[in-house]
Write an enzyme that holds these catalytic residues in place. Sequence first.
Site, PDB file in Angstrom:
ATOM      1  N   PHE A 235      62.195  99.156   0.941  1.00 15.13           N
ATOM      2  CA  PHE A 235      60.981  99.520   1.677  1.00 15.13           C
ATOM      3  C   PHE A 235      59.791  99.036   0.873  1.00 15.13           C
ATOM      4  O   PHE A 235      59.529  99.510  -0.226  1.00 15.13           O
ATOM      5  CB  PHE A 235      60.859 101.028   1.923  1.00 15.13           C
ATOM      6  CG  PHE A 235      59.652 101.332   2.779  1.00 15.13           C
ATOM      7  CD1 PHE A 235      59.738 101.296   4.161  1.00 15.13           C
ATOM      8  CD2 PHE A 235      58.411 101.586   2.205  1.00 15.13           C
ATOM      9  CE1 PHE A 235      58.615 101.517   4.958  1.00 15.13           C
ATOM     10  CE2 PHE A 235      57.284 101.810   3.002  1.00 15.13           C
ATOM     11  CZ  PHE A 235      57.400 101.775   4.371  1.00 15.13           C
TER      12      PHE A 235
ATOM     13  N   ASP B  85      58.394  96.307  -7.575  1.00 12.86           N
ATOM     14  CA  ASP B  85      57.523  97.114  -6.726  1.00 12.86           C
ATOM     15  C   ASP B  85      57.571  98.548  -7.252  1.00 12.86           C
ATOM     16  O   ASP B  85      58.506  99.298  -6.984  1.00 12.86           O
ATOM     17  CB  ASP B  85      57.983  97.041  -5.264  1.00 12.86           C
ATOM     18  CG  ASP B  85      57.092  97.881  -4.347  1.00 12.86           C
ATOM     19  OD1 ASP B  85      56.311  98.704  -4.864  1.00 12.86           O
ATOM     20  OD2 ASP B  85      57.199  97.713  -3.109  1.00 12.86           O
TER      21      ASP B  85
ATOM     22  N   LYS C  88      49.489 103.639  -4.418  1.00 11.81           N
ATOM     23  CA  LYS C  88      49.584 105.101  -4.293  1.00 11.81           C
ATOM     24  C   LYS C  88      48.796 105.848  -5.376  1.00 11.81           C
ATOM     25  O   LYS C  88      47.601 106.015  -5.240  1.00 11.81           O
ATOM     26  CB  LYS C  88      51.052 105.527  -4.263  1.00 11.81           C
ATOM     27  CG  LYS C  88      51.783 105.007  -3.011  1.00 11.81           C
ATOM     28  CD  LYS C  88      53.112 105.661  -2.833  1.00 11.81           C
ATOM     29  CE  LYS C  88      53.965 104.995  -1.770  1.00 11.81           C
ATOM     30  NZ  LYS C  88      53.611 105.376  -0.411  1.00 11.81           N
TER      31      LYS C  88
HETATM   32  C1  LIG Z   1      57.967 100.946  -2.834  1.00 10.80           C
HETATM   33  C2  LIG Z   1      56.855 100.863  -1.828  1.00 10.80           C
HETATM   34  N1  LIG Z   1      56.221  99.689  -1.638  1.00 10.80           N
HETATM   35  C3  LIG Z   1      55.210  99.577  -0.769  1.00 10.80           C
HETATM   36  C4  LIG Z   1      54.789 100.649   0.002  1.00 10.80           C
HETATM   37  C5  LIG Z   1      53.675 100.484   0.987  1.00 10.80           C
HETATM   38  O1  LIG Z   1      52.528 101.155   0.573  1.00 10.80           O
HETATM   39  P1  LIG Z   1      51.356 101.479   1.610  1.00 10.80           P
HETATM   40  O2  LIG Z   1      51.855 102.539   2.530  1.00 10.80           O
HETATM   41  O3  LIG Z   1      50.212 101.949   0.752  1.00 10.80           O
HETATM   42  O4  LIG Z   1      51.056 100.203   2.325  1.00 10.80           O
HETATM   43  C6  LIG Z   1      55.430 101.878  -0.160  1.00 10.80           C
HETATM   44  C7  LIG Z   1      55.044 103.039   0.656  1.00 10.80           C
HETATM   45  O5  LIG Z   1      55.733 104.030   0.780  1.00 10.80           O
HETATM   46  C8  LIG Z   1      56.502 101.985  -1.091  1.00 10.80           C
HETATM   47  O6  LIG Z   1      57.148 103.134  -1.275  1.00 10.80           O
END
Ligand SMILES: Cc1ncc(COP(=O)(O)O)c(C=O)c1O
Length: 419
Positions: free
Chosen positions: A157, A242, A271
């Site tokens: 994700f 990530d 976040k």
């Molecule tokens: C590992 C990871 N990458 C990217 C994102 C995407 O972040 P955003 O919701 O701020 O676009 C999330 C969101 O939950 C995430 O958990």
Amino acid sequence: MTAPTLPQPLAGGTPTARSSAALIRAEAPVLAHNYHPLPVVVARAEGAWVEDVEGRRYLDMLAGYSALNFGHRHPALIEAAHRQLDRVTLTSRAFHHDRLAEFAEGLAELTGLDMVLPMNTGAEAVESAIKVARKWAYQVKGVAADRATIVVADGNFHGRTTTIVSFSGDPVAREGFGPFTPGFRTVPYNDLTALEEALDETTAAVLIEPIQGEAGVLIPDDGYLAGVRELTRRAGCLFVADEIQSGLGRTGTTLAVDHEAVLPDVVLLGKALGGGIVPVSAVVARREVLGVLRPGEHGSTFGGNPLAAAVGSAVVELLATGEFQRRAAELGTVLDAGLSALTGRGITGYRTRGLWAGVDVDPAIGTGREISERLLREGVLVKDTHGSTIRLAPPLTITREELESALSSLEKVLTRPQG
Ligand SMILES: Cc1ncc(COP(=O)(O)O)c(C=O)c1O
């Protein structure tokens, strides 16, 4: 376990005369239905607690999917935001401003990398990293034009933009949103042999979550992250981690890759970087990588704005003390012990690292959604992931007493029949 003493009533008057039920009803005709929130309407929050419109208190065991690692309205972060609100909030990157250098210096030092590309949301950071990795592949690695590939993991994700859902395995995220962006190869998570086979002369990068959050807090075997580092080094491609959900203290270390003492080429943050106040994300990378960008090739009106940089710098300062990482590690043992005691008594399995857990509830007891709704009635906020898995990610500021109280609510919900 004794119930914790509730904090003082939260500050601030009720901003609306409408009840929770009326507000939930009012949303339906005017808001897109791309979420299915639990039926609670938050009006105020402080630390690990939120209060609804009617004044009911809930312990926040989700913390905005790690966006609230420092709790709601952490005093140092609120103060940094207030100070900046009184000076300058937005300039665009057409001009320099006096907060950006400090933010980038702090983030580079915190991660052990060289350069920062500030963005806003997590998905933007991922999109930015994809562009940067491709440019690096053409310019530095010498991949033939438009042939670069990026290897990703099954169950990933990384957000919900069109390019990102192009390599999602989740049918809900994909169906109805094609055509998709080419250039991605998917391999099973936690499988170094499959990863090695997928790497070739076209590979620009391997993009993975060091712990897969949305998939249910899946923690790879020891040695996997070090293995990814070694394979990417040998293949001459980038390792992009990530850390948008796993990073910034959540797992008991600054980054989740620190558990294996691994330094990726590119780290994605989001976040918690915004302190629960503003959206702040960043691509942090080696100079050779981010150095490929030239003016006009990438950008964002809001990325790195003065307010974001001031809050982001205050976040970096909090993390530089090491206190939050230590708390997550220490309280993580309490979380782990509590879940261990429930194994076979309502939960079939769980995974924890620091203050982060994926909990597989016995499907005979209920779906993750049903358990989340029952916990809500007990005054505890959590969120399901898939099927019967719920995730726990309290603010790193939570006290031991509060954490134990949440665990005893979970025990009650799982082990006592519904009244
Ligand atoms: C590992 C990871 N990458 C990217 C994102 C995407 O972040 P955003 O919701 O701020 O676009 C999330 C969101 O939950 C995430 O958990």
